[in-house]
Design a protein around this motif. Structure first.
Motif, mmCIF file in Angstrom:
data_model
loop_
_atom_site.group_PDB
_atom_site.id
_atom_site.type_symbol
_atom_site.label_atom_id
_atom_site.label_comp_id
_atom_site.label_asym_id
_atom_site.label_seq_id
_atom_site.Cartn_x
_atom_site.Cartn_y
_atom_site.Cartn_z
ATOM 1 N N LEU A 42 -7.062 0.492 -0.487
ATOM 2 C CA LEU A 42 -5.953 -0.043 -1.158
ATOM 3 C C LEU A 42 -5.124 0.337 -2.888
ATOM 4 C CD1 LEU A 42 -7.727 -3.988 -0.391
ATOM 5 C CD2 LEU A 42 -5.277 -2.160 0.747
ATOM 6 N N ARG A 71 -6.293 -11.599 3.274
ATOM 7 C CA ARG A 71 -5.041 -10.657 3.899
ATOM 8 C C ARG A 71 -4.648 -10.036 4.875
ATOM 9 N NH1 ARG A 71 -7.804 -5.564 2.045
ATOM 10 N NH2 ARG A 71 -8.565 -5.401 3.741
ATOM 11 N N ARG A 127 -1.207 0.361 2.312
ATOM 12 C CA ARG A 127 -2.771 0.708 2.298
ATOM 13 C C ARG A 127 -3.077 2.648 3.404
ATOM 14 N NH1 ARG A 127 -3.089 -0.377 8.113
ATOM 15 N NH2 ARG A 127 -2.737 -1.955 8.310
ATOM 16 N N LYS A 169 -22.049 1.767 5.290
ATOM 17 C CA LYS A 169 -20.913 1.644 3.949
ATOM 18 C C LYS A 169 -21.739 1.882 2.832
ATOM 19 C CE LYS A 169 -19.725 -2.782 5.657
ATOM 20 N NZ LYS A 169 -19.965 -4.441 5.093
ATOM 21 N N SER A 182 -0.346 -3.744 4.792
ATOM 22 C CA SER A 182 -1.144 -5.036 5.245
ATOM 23 C C SER A 182 0.419 -6.345 4.079
ATOM 24 C CB SER A 182 -2.124 -5.195 4.723
ATOM 25 O OG SER A 182 -3.198 -4.258 5.134
ATOM 26 N N ASP A 226 -4.737 -7.504 8.080
ATOM 27 C CA ASP A 226 -4.688 -6.039 8.155
ATOM 28 C C ASP A 226 -3.664 -6.257 9.594
ATOM 29 O OD1 ASP A 226 -5.281 -5.615 6.355
ATOM 30 O OD2 ASP A 226 -7.728 -6.004 6.408
ATOM 31 N N LYS A 274 -15.471 -2.492 7.683
ATOM 32 C CA LYS A 274 -15.567 -3.448 8.116
ATOM 33 C C LYS A 274 -16.532 -2.531 9.405
ATOM 34 C CE LYS A 274 -11.328 -6.631 6.881
ATOM 35 N NZ LYS A 274 -12.947 -6.552 5.543
ATOM 36 N N GLU A 327 -16.600 -4.457 0.416
ATOM 37 C CA GLU A 327 -15.816 -5.372 1.366
ATOM 38 C C GLU A 327 -14.677 -4.738 2.475
ATOM 39 O OE1 GLU A 327 -14.754 -6.669 -2.718
ATOM 40 O OE2 GLU A 327 -16.582 -6.259 -1.566
ATOM 41 N N GLU A 328 -14.517 -3.812 1.950
ATOM 42 C CA GLU A 328 -12.979 -2.596 2.689
ATOM 43 C C GLU A 328 -13.891 -2.249 3.509
ATOM 44 O OE1 GLU A 328 -10.344 -4.081 1.900
ATOM 45 O OE2 GLU A 328 -10.767 -4.472 0.039
ATOM 46 N N PHE A 364 -10.750 0.910 4.528
ATOM 47 C CA PHE A 364 -9.459 0.541 3.857
ATOM 48 C C PHE A 364 -9.498 0.766 2.582
ATOM 49 C CE2 PHE A 364 -9.920 -2.852 6.549
ATOM 50 C CZ PHE A 364 -8.214 -3.165 7.294
ATOM 51 N N ARG A 392 -5.581 3.117 6.165
ATOM 52 C CA ARG A 392 -6.916 2.368 6.948
ATOM 53 C C ARG A 392 -6.954 3.588 8.223
ATOM 54 N NH1 ARG A 392 -6.837 -3.221 11.567
ATOM 55 N NH2 ARG A 392 -8.076 -2.375 12.486
ATOM 56 N N ILE A 412 -14.356 2.600 -3.745
ATOM 57 C CA ILE A 412 -14.184 1.457 -2.310
ATOM 58 C C ILE A 412 -15.575 0.706 -2.407
ATOM 59 C CG2 ILE A 412 -13.893 0.903 -0.098
ATOM 60 C CD1 ILE A 412 -12.714 3.683 0.605
#
Length: 338
Positions: A95, A274, A27, A50, A265, A276, A71, A68-69, A93, A29, A65
């Motif tokens: 992924l 998951r 991933r 967001k 992750s 992180d 935060k 929810e990825e 994040f 980050r 994305i």
């Protein structure tokens, strides 16, 4: 299975399978810090922030994305903070690397890692310092790769310490690092199934043996909140996460392990969770200091602890002291007899 592949050949976009149903998934980050860019005192709208980031990444970088990825955590007491202080921080994040696959493989397998790191560096450079207008309220974004995801930066750090000397690694020792510190992984994933929810040394040793021969291992609860103590991100629940310190037999195994752990992750088969985690290298000689503390404990620890229980080391120490004291008393008593 990927664990049959030599560690040094694992690409940054490839997963790595471990024992106990665990796997490391690649991933990207990015750490986000949000500042005010105007004189407004309106609170930041997390949902609008967001959506703004999602739209930007889709339009400018063809990256999709899920919401929810991203935060976002707001700092408390914003009215008491200075205008130049951040109002929120967060993380983003990535992924799914499908958008990047063709571009990476055009350079051949040998060039994938270099191209991947250059792409990440360029994306961070474009996002860092950008302004976001959320319905007339402006915010400025600071973006960086976490230290634990930048293997090159960590390697440069310990090479500079080896060259110039600092802290536990004095230049005269010419010592290379061999110990990894992992924080923020679920305790139950390293526990013995149907035995305990606490992490097991045996299970942890089995899992990390995939990276090389282990010299020392320490596993304990990770209840430290860290540097972001004044943010609205809920309460810390004790015992849910653990901190793992692994010392390898050699510097080479340490390097390969750290490189694989960077930028990934942890997943558990059958779990939607998951982890992180945060990973770094030991700069302070964890096991060397632990041995020193243990030796001090043997010399100075009282016979019993606060609960009235005696440790093995302190018990033996106090027992030896009692025997020597009794012997001296008997000797003095004999000397006083006619």
């Amino acid at each position: 299975m990927s664990d049959l592949k030599p560690l040094k050949t694992i690409l940054p976009t490839e997963p790595f399978e471990l024992e106990s149903g665990l796997s490391l998934i690649p991933r990207i980050r990015l750490n986000l810090t949000i500042y005010r860019a105007d004189k407004s005192v309106s609170p930041i709208d997390e949902w609008k922030l967001k959506r703004s980031l999602i739209d930007y990444l889709k339009t400018s970088h063809s990256i999709s994305i899920p919401e929810e990825e991203i935060k976002i955590f707001r700092y408390r007491d914003l009215k008491k903070r200075k205008r130049e202080d951040p109002v929120a921080r967060g993380s983003l994040f990535v992924l799914d690397f499908g958008f990047l696959s063709k571009k990476l493989w055009l350079n051949g397998e040998d060039g994938v890692e270099k191209e991947f790191l250059e792409w990440r560096k360029g994306t961070v450079s474009e996002m860092d310092g950008m302004e976001l207008s959320l319905e007339g309220v402006k915010f400025k974004l600071s973006v960086e790769v976490p230290k634990g995801d930048d293997f090159g930066a960590m390697k440069k750090e310990w090479e500079e310490i080896a060259a110039f000397g600092s802290r536990g690694y004095a230049r005269s020792e010419k010592q290379q690092p061999d110990t990894i510190i992992l924080r923020g992984v679920p305790s139950r994933w390293f526990a013995e199934p149907r035995v305990s929810s606490k992490p097991s040394m045996l299970v942890t040793h089995t899992i990390f043996s995939a990276f090389g021969k282990i010299r020392n291992l320490d596993v304990g609860e990770d209840n430290e909140k860290g540097e972001h103590e004044d943010e609205d991100d809920g309460n810390l629940v004790s015992g849910l996460h653990c901190k793992i310190v692994v010392q390898f037999e050699g510097h080479k195994d340490f390097c390969h392990a750290l490189k694989v752990l960077c930028g990934r992750s942890l997943n558990k088969q059958g779990s939607r969770l998951r982890a992180d985690y945060e990973v770094t290298w030991d700069r302070d000689g964890f096991f060397r200091n632990s041995r020193n503390r243990a030796e001090q404990g043997k010399r100075w620890a009282p016979a019993t602890d606060a609960g009235g229980y005696r440790s093995g080391a302190s018990g033996r120490h106090s027992q030896d002291s009692r025997f020597s004291t009794d012997d001296s008393r008997r000797k003095r008593f004999k000397e006083l007899l006619p």
